[in-house]
Design an enzyme around this catalytic site. Sequence first.
Site, PDB file in Angstrom:
ATOM      1  N   TRP A  29       1.126  -1.350  -0.180  1.00  0.00           N
ATOM      2  CA  TRP A  29       0.218  -0.152  -0.115  1.00  0.00           C
ATOM      3  C   TRP A  29       0.540   0.774   0.287  1.00  0.00           C
ATOM      4  CZ3 TRP A  29      -4.253  -1.115  -2.496  1.00  0.00           C
ATOM      5  CH2 TRP A  29      -4.422  -2.296  -1.872  1.00  0.00           C
ATOM      6  N   ASP A  86      -1.853   7.106   6.484  1.00  0.00           N
ATOM      7  CA  ASP A  86      -2.633   6.068   5.804  1.00  0.00           C
ATOM      8  C   ASP A  86      -3.439   4.453   6.478  1.00  0.00           C
ATOM      9  OD1 ASP A  86      -4.421   3.873   4.809  1.00  0.00           O
ATOM     10  OD2 ASP A  86      -2.873   3.177   2.571  1.00  0.00           O
ATOM     11  N   LYS A 105     -12.116  -1.417   6.476  1.00  0.00           N
ATOM     12  CA  LYS A 105     -10.498  -2.710   7.268  1.00  0.00           C
ATOM     13  C   LYS A 105     -11.367  -2.691   8.864  1.00  0.00           C
ATOM     14  CE  LYS A 105      -8.733  -3.271   3.690  1.00  0.00           C
ATOM     15  NZ  LYS A 105      -7.457  -2.837   3.110  1.00  0.00           N
TER      16      LYS A 105
HETATM   17  C1  LIG Z   1      -6.546  -2.030   1.924  1.00  0.00           C
HETATM   18  C2  LIG Z   1      -6.406  -0.617   1.991  1.00  0.00           C
HETATM   19  C3  LIG Z   1      -6.183   0.481   1.045  1.00  0.00           C
HETATM   20  C4  LIG Z   1      -7.026   0.026  -0.282  1.00  0.00           C
HETATM   21  O1  LIG Z   1      -8.031   0.542   0.139  1.00  0.00           O
HETATM   22  P1  LIG Z   1      -9.672   0.358  -0.981  1.00  0.00           P
HETATM   23  O2  LIG Z   1     -10.035   0.688   0.091  1.00  0.00           O
HETATM   24  O3  LIG Z   1      -9.472  -0.556  -1.413  1.00  0.00           O
HETATM   25  O4  LIG Z   1      -8.463   1.945  -1.803  1.00  0.00           O
HETATM   26  C5  LIG Z   1      -5.023   1.300   1.736  1.00  0.00           C
HETATM   27  N1  LIG Z   1      -4.127   0.844   2.749  1.00  0.00           N
HETATM   28  C6  LIG Z   1      -4.274   0.147   3.164  1.00  0.00           C
HETATM   29  C7  LIG Z   1      -3.493   0.201   4.298  1.00  0.00           C
HETATM   30  C8  LIG Z   1      -5.138  -0.850   2.976  1.00  0.00           C
HETATM   31  O5  LIG Z   1      -4.823  -1.924   3.728  1.00  0.00           O
END
Ligand SMILES: *Cc1c(COP(=O)(O)O)cnc(C)c1O
Length: 358
Positions: free
Chosen positions: A105, A171, A195
Amino acid sequence: MILTETNVRHNFSAGPCILPKEVFKEASEAVVNFNGSGLSILEISHRSPDFVSVMEEARNLVKEILKVPDNYEVLFLQGGASLGFYISALNFLNSKAGYINTGAWSTKAIKEAKLVGEILELASSKDRNFSYIPKFDIIPEGLSYVHYTSNNTIHGTQFNSTPKSENVICDMSSDIFSKEINVSDYALIYAGAQKNLGPAGTTLYIVNKDLLGKTENTIPSMLDLQVHISKDSMFNTPPVFSVYTSMLTLRWLKSLGGLSEIENINNKKAEILYKEIDRNPLFEGTAAIESRSKMNATFVLTNDTLTDKFDDMWKSAGINGIKGHRSVGGYRASLYNALPVSSVEVLISVMQELEKQA
Ligand SMILES: *Cc1c(COP(=O)(O)O)cnc(C)c1O
């Protein structure tokens, strides 16, 4: 005996992930009859008082649960964390920014930010397949911000401290609301809901308003955090069901006792699972011990010939979603907020049963 119990599912999926049963029940009722109106939440105007109050409650619960300071704004937008990679750079990057590369990511975040400006990779754990959190002592001057991924969902690693820099962007998709954090450490936090917060479809942004409007970038309205702030997260039609379900999950979290309580439960789940991974000779953790994630535990079998047997055993115990990410292999048990300790105990008992039979 837990191993033969039927119908109970133990969902360790990495995302979209388990949410509280009561949230699913209430959300499903709102699809048919929202607030006793005789109408579905999916068919009313997002400008109606009933929905506006959902959006307001969702934003306020985020502020309350995370103790968000007054100079921050909370937004529920779209595009996933994957659009957040670009939105964060467009709104904050002037010429140069620093990124800590801890996995798939982060790598994607760097790729998007390079469309906006110069990116310095401050530290990386790529040399060992992102199995650890690298040290990042010296942060150069003149960066618009430092970006990192607090929990590396795919590799099973997690930061246990925040990089010290003036403007930090994080993030936090896979560990937000799992533990207490200090929001004032960040210029911007963003997180895809699916998540640990709600269903896919909305992305949470928590932003320090004082730091916006300082770039020369031309920002399209839909990607401009100031535009969304000025419209109270309703610049365009929001993903109503995702926001509503996230709000229900936040209510659940608050009623449970908030972050300090969920952090205790999450610590317990991670502790008992890693203890078994370390004790049981048939299993081995893949992340460096000091970098282990409390949200996603990654591990492998020490003897590949047991794979089919183990897979049959956990499947018949009602376990779902522990296959590792396709880029990593092995197993990954995601221990998000709504996963009860009892589900982790079932997984542990399957691991012990395998040891007995092997
Ligand atoms: C799942 C995830 C993403 C991607 O998320 P989307 O909402 O599918 O774009 C980005 N960063 C992390 C840490 C993730 O676990």
